[in-house]
Design an enzyme around this catalytic site. Structure first.
Site, short mmCIF file in Angstrom:
data_model
loop_
_atom_site.label_atom_id
_atom_site.label_comp_id
_atom_site.label_asym_id
_atom_site.label_seq_id
_atom_site.Cartn_x
_atom_site.Cartn_y
_atom_site.Cartn_z
N TYR A 149 0.85 -1.20 0.00
CA TYR A 149 0.00 0.00 0.00
C TYR A 149 0.88 1.23 0.00
CZ TYR A 149 -3.52 3.46 1.36
OH TYR A 149 -4.34 4.55 1.40
N ASP A 244 9.35 2.94 -0.16
CA ASP A 244 8.30 3.62 0.56
C ASP A 244 8.52 3.30 2.05
OD1 ASP A 244 6.07 4.52 1.82
OD2 ASP A 244 4.64 3.72 0.36
N LYS A 272 4.15 9.64 8.19
CA LYS A 272 3.79 9.12 9.51
C LYS A 272 4.70 9.62 10.64
CE LYS A 272 0.67 5.73 7.82
NZ LYS A 272 0.69 4.84 6.68
C1 LIG Z 1 0.18 5.20 5.25
C2 LIG Z 1 1.00 4.89 4.10
C3 LIG Z 1 1.02 5.70 2.95
C4 LIG Z 1 0.05 6.82 2.76
O1 LIG Z 1 0.22 7.83 3.68
P1 LIG Z 1 -1.01 8.82 3.99
O2 LIG Z 1 -0.40 9.84 4.86
O3 LIG Z 1 -2.07 7.99 4.61
O4 LIG Z 1 -1.45 9.38 2.68
C5 LIG Z 1 1.92 5.40 1.97
N1 LIG Z 1 2.76 4.37 2.08
C6 LIG Z 1 2.79 3.57 3.16
C7 LIG Z 1 3.78 2.45 3.24
C8 LIG Z 1 1.89 3.79 4.19
O5 LIG Z 1 1.87 2.96 5.25
#
Ligand SMILES: *Cc1c(COP(=O)(O)O)cnc(C)c1O
Length: 431
Positions: A149, A244, A272
């Protein structure tokens, strides 16, 4: 009406009202708790490792706002810092010295990030990084991992994890087929599949994007050599490797999973923990690539609230407190807790899989090892839902889906983790 019933009624009233005003009553689908067969919990406040709902019930929180709260809820120092900062204004839409300071700090944590740009969400960071990769390489295809994701940008809502996985939607309505066609997907930990796609699509791949430790199909560990393999194939093909690290950054190690596994990506996405609960994220990497962004280069990317002063102040506060010693202590404490969970599983002869990395964990209700999206999906989600609800009753707020990570913060002390183990013991005994 008895007090308890009155409170329950009040809660149902909020949900009803919410559903009449907000689709599903929530501003992000996973909050609706559909995957665990119960109504949403309405949160009033958080402090340290705890949450309180609107009825006043207290929970030990293992969701941690889905990852940002490395130091728990509302750490006093952060609150004080933000209160002072707010007095100076909330947004300027202009350059500030603190953004430069933050860029320097990020670079100190992540040597692979020579230049960085701030945005407001992980979705935006990833979306921008993908556009940049396409602009830089002049290629259009991207590869992602099944069950990975990366936020909800169109190109990445293909075989996505997290909420998308939970709801069994392969992509999403509204994503043009012609765009989705440019996104190729691979099972995680499958070297042969990776090799095959780079042979077949030679010279056409702009980037391979992956979570180095996938956490949005539940926590899954990269097998020995897999990330290195991904690095080698992208390098050979001239494709970019985008890590990511929105979840793993500052958590697995201060310098993210790339520090732990010794992988140097071309681009990295952060979010985050970076904001510690405020909306800030970032993407960065090799200067040569980053300089393709406007105003220097032809790849457009912008944001009214990018580098917002309050969010930047929060990020500076977070990064000032993140260091190897703190992270290793947290990881050690987490490991003791995970050992405790494993002991309980063995004692009650439950064959379930506890996958862990640093201070993250997922208990999969399957007896087979979970190493990719396919094996994660073998889990008994009904059983997870029952487990979740029983834990909630015992005052544990876990991730409200089988396919998510749970997070431990530095505010979770041994006594809190002991409390959680007692609750697990009680709940798992009945299973
Ligand atoms: C949460 C998340 C995102 C998206 O971040 P948001 O701030 O919710 O848009 C992208 N990549 C990973 C791995 C995530 O866990």
């Amino acid at each position: 009406m008895p007090q308890v019933l009155k409170k329950k009624k009040a809660r149902e009233d909020i949900f009803e009202k919410a559903q009449s005003l907000i689709p599903g009553g929530v501003n992000s689908p996973v909050r609706a708790f559909c995957a665990v067969g119960t109504d949403p919990v309405w949160i009033r406040k958080g402090k340290g490792p705890f949450l309180w709902d609107e009825s006043g019930k207290k929970y030990l929180d293992f969701c941690g706002s889905w990852g940002p709260l490395l130091f728990g809820h509302a750490p006093q120092g952060l609150i004080d810092t933000l209160q002072e900062k707010l007095k100076e204004g909330t947004s300027f839409g202009a350059a500030t010295r603190q953004e430069v300071e933050l860029a320097q700090k990020i670079r100190n944590f992540f040597p692979s990030i020579e230049k960085v740009r701030m945005v407001s969400s992980g979705t935006e960071a990833v979306m921008s990084a993908v556009r940049l990769a396409r602009g830089f390489t002049g290629r259009e295809k991207i590869i992602k991992i099944e069950g990975g994701y990366h936020g909800h940008a169109d190109s990445l809502l293909v075989k996505a994890g997290s909420g998308a996985l939970t709801y069994g939607v392969p992509g999403s309505a509204g994503v043009p087929k012609d765009l989705a066609k440019l996104t190729l997907t691979l099972p995680f930990n499958d070297r042969k599949a990776l090799e095959a796609v780079f042979k077949k699509e030679k010279g056409k791949i702009a980037a391979l994007i992956l979570e180095p430790v996938p956490a949005n199909m539940g926590v899954v560990l990269p097998e020995e050599g897999y990330l290195y393999h991904a690095r080698e194939w992208t390098r050979k093909d001239g494709a970019l490797l985008i890590l990511d690290e929105v979840i793993t950054g500052f958590r697995v190690m201060p310098g993210g999973a790339q520090e732990y596994y010794g992988i140097k990506p071309d681009l990295t996405c952060l979010g985050k923990i970076l904001g510690g609960g405020l909306p800030i994220a970032a993407f960065g990497g090799r200067a040569e690539i980053m300089d393709c962004l406007a105003p220097l280069g032809p790849v457009y990317q912008a944001g009214t609230l990018s580098g917002n002063p309050v969010a930047v102040a929060s990020a500076l506060w977070m990064l000032d407190r993140i260091n190897a010693k703190r992270i290793l202590l947290l990881n050690q404490r987490s490991r003791r807790f995970f050992d405790g969970i494993r002991e309980i599983l063995v004692r009650f002869r439950r064959p379930w899989q506890l996958n862990t990395s640093a201070s993250m964990f997922t208990l999969f209700f399957t007896s087979e090892p979970v190493r990719d999206d396919r094996s994660a999906r073998q889990s008994d989600t009904k059983k997870y839902a029952r487990f979740f609800r029983k834990c909630l009753k015992e005052g544990l707020y876990l991730a409200p889906s089988q396919f998510e990570a749970n997070f431990i913060s530095t505010a979770h002390e041994d006594v809190h983790l002991e409390q959680a183990l007692s609750a697990f013991r009680k709940v798992l005994k009945q299973f």
